[in-house]
Design a protein around this motif. Structure first.
Motif, PDB file in Angstrom:
ATOM      1  N   CYS A  97       0.784  -1.106   0.066  1.00 26.49           N
ATOM      2  CA  CYS A  97       0.086   0.132  -0.108  1.00 26.49           C
ATOM      3  C   CYS A  97       0.704   1.272   0.147  1.00 26.49           C
ATOM      4  O   CYS A  97       0.512   2.225  -0.516  1.00 26.49           O
ATOM      5  CB  CYS A  97      -0.875  -0.026   1.272  1.00 26.49           C
ATOM      6  N   VAL A  98       1.974   1.171   0.633  1.00 19.00           N
ATOM      7  CA  VAL A  98       2.874   2.377   0.468  1.00 19.00           C
ATOM      8  C   VAL A  98       3.304   2.556  -0.778  1.00 19.00           C
ATOM      9  O   VAL A  98       3.540   3.830  -1.525  1.00 19.00           O
ATOM     10  CB  VAL A  98       4.013   2.329   1.580  1.00 19.00           C
ATOM     11  N   GLY A  99       3.695   1.672  -1.510  1.00 22.74           N
ATOM     12  CA  GLY A  99       3.980   1.701  -3.102  1.00 22.74           C
ATOM     13  C   GLY A  99       2.900   2.323  -3.752  1.00 22.74           C
ATOM     14  O   GLY A  99       3.253   3.122  -4.738  1.00 22.74           O
ATOM     15  N   ILE A 100       1.737   1.958  -3.463  1.00 24.81           N
ATOM     16  CA  ILE A 100       0.487   2.623  -4.298  1.00 24.81           C
ATOM     17  C   ILE A 100       0.498   4.042  -3.871  1.00 24.81           C
ATOM     18  O   ILE A 100       0.020   4.626  -4.609  1.00 24.81           O
ATOM     19  CB  ILE A 100      -0.768   1.702  -3.892  1.00 24.81           C
ATOM     20  N   GLY A 107      -3.840   9.080  -0.795  1.00 28.98           N
ATOM     21  CA  GLY A 107      -5.096   8.464  -1.086  1.00 28.98           C
ATOM     22  C   GLY A 107      -5.066   6.958  -1.328  1.00 28.98           C
ATOM     23  O   GLY A 107      -6.055   6.350  -0.854  1.00 28.98           O
ATOM     24  N   GLY A 108      -4.345   6.562  -2.265  1.00 28.19           N
ATOM     25  CA  GLY A 108      -4.288   4.922  -2.798  1.00 28.19           C
ATOM     26  C   GLY A 108      -3.796   4.311  -1.508  1.00 28.19           C
ATOM     27  O   GLY A 108      -4.346   3.100  -1.334  1.00 28.19           O
ATOM     28  N   THR A 109      -3.170   4.710  -0.465  1.00 27.88           N
ATOM     29  CA  THR A 109      -2.473   3.953   0.491  1.00 27.88           C
ATOM     30  C   THR A 109      -3.643   3.649   1.387  1.00 27.88           C
ATOM     31  O   THR A 109      -4.086   2.454   1.929  1.00 27.88           O
ATOM     32  CB  THR A 109      -1.720   4.812   1.623  1.00 27.88           C
ATOM     33  N   ILE A 110      -4.620   4.423   1.723  1.00 24.00           N
ATOM     34  CA  ILE A 110      -5.862   4.428   2.677  1.00 24.00           C
ATOM     35  C   ILE A 110      -6.918   3.304   1.952  1.00 24.00           C
ATOM     36  O   ILE A 110      -7.146   2.338   2.577  1.00 24.00           O
ATOM     37  CB  ILE A 110      -6.519   5.783   2.985  1.00 24.00           C
ATOM     38  N   VAL A 114      -7.673  -0.467   3.351  1.00 21.32           N
ATOM     39  CA  VAL A 114      -9.121  -0.893   3.745  1.00 21.32           C
ATOM     40  C   VAL A 114      -9.483  -2.165   2.716  1.00 21.32           C
ATOM     41  O   VAL A 114     -10.244  -3.164   3.117  1.00 21.32           O
ATOM     42  CB  VAL A 114     -10.085   0.471   3.484  1.00 21.32           C
ATOM     43  N   ALA A 115      -8.874  -1.997   1.551  1.00 20.13           N
ATOM     44  CA  ALA A 115      -9.390  -3.373   0.644  1.00 20.13           C
ATOM     45  C   ALA A 115      -8.483  -4.343   1.180  1.00 20.13           C
ATOM     46  O   ALA A 115      -9.193  -5.557   0.994  1.00 20.13           O
ATOM     47  CB  ALA A 115      -9.074  -2.587  -0.897  1.00 20.13           C
ATOM     48  N   LEU A 116      -7.544  -4.489   1.501  1.00 18.14           N
ATOM     49  CA  LEU A 116      -6.736  -5.776   1.732  1.00 18.14           C
ATOM     50  C   LEU A 116      -7.353  -6.166   2.984  1.00 18.14           C
ATOM     51  O   LEU A 116      -7.462  -7.456   3.132  1.00 18.14           O
ATOM     52  CB  LEU A 116      -5.416  -5.359   2.191  1.00 18.14           C
ATOM     53  N   GLY A 117      -7.456  -5.323   3.994  1.00 19.93           N
ATOM     54  CA  GLY A 117      -8.186  -5.701   5.239  1.00 19.93           C
ATOM     55  C   GLY A 117      -9.670  -6.330   5.078  1.00 19.93           C
ATOM     56  O   GLY A 117      -9.976  -7.587   5.501  1.00 19.93           O
ATOM     57  N   ALA A 118     -10.430  -5.766   4.216  1.00 16.66           N
ATOM     58  CA  ALA A 118     -11.874  -6.097   4.084  1.00 16.66           C
ATOM     59  C   ALA A 118     -11.711  -7.442   3.167  1.00 16.66           C
ATOM     60  O   ALA A 118     -12.563  -8.500   3.303  1.00 16.66           O
ATOM     61  CB  ALA A 118     -12.691  -4.950   3.333  1.00 16.66           C
ATOM     62  N   GLY A 119     -10.794  -7.449   1.976  1.00 18.92           N
ATOM     63  CA  GLY A 119     -10.624  -8.608   1.372  1.00 18.92           C
ATOM     64  C   GLY A 119     -10.195  -9.923   2.236  1.00 18.92           C
ATOM     65  O   GLY A 119     -10.729 -11.013   1.857  1.00 18.92           O
TER      66      GLY A 119
END
Length: 145
Positions: A97-100, A107-110, A114-119
């Motif tokens: 996420c830091v790379g994104i 904004g991409g990090t947040i 969230v997407a990784l945690g929810a996924g």
């Protein structure tokens, strides 16, 4: 103000507006937690309705079996979902996420976290729920039937 030696400070050194975005996430985290509890409550209510429907029809043998299988699916899915959601957000969040987030201004990090945690939570729930359901059904058939 952030200390540059801290984790948050070291990431925010490279992402413009990162500190403000992390503050927004921190302020909204109680709402995210309540959303998780809401999801757990809905899953529990759904399981209870499934058990109730099986038991109301008058199929005594089915009632006990559905109780064991559905409860196992609920507990296994919730436990695995909580673990895998936390693991995916924590383990991969720092690297992926830091790379994104660097090219997107933070904004991409947040969104990525969230997407990784929810996924991870969804995947853990679905996989372990299915495995727990099959296992408990087999065990019920061996022990009771």
């Amino acid at each position: 103000m952030l200390k540059s030696g801290s984790w948050r400070g070291s990431i925010c050194d490279y992402i413009k507006g990162c500190s403000n975005k992390l503050d927004v996430v921190a302020n909204n985290s109680p709402f995210m937690k309540k959303g998780a509890y809401l999801g757990m409550g809905i899953a529990t209510a759904s399981t209870l309705l499934t058990i109730r429907n099986a038991c109301e029809v008058g199929r005594k043998g089915q009632c006990k079996k559905v109780l064991v299988v559905e409860t196992s699916k609920l507990v296994g899915g919730q436990m695995a979902g909580a673990y895998l959601g936390t693991y995916m957000g924590g383990a991969f969040g720092g690297t992926v996420c830091v790379g994104i987030g660097i090219p997107t201004g933070g904004g991409g990090t947040i969104v990525c976290l969230v997407a990784l945690g929810a996924g991870g939570a969804w995947l853990g729930d679905k996989v372990c729920s299915a495995v727990a359901g099959r296992f408990s059904k087999s065990m019920y058939e061996v022990i009771v039937e």
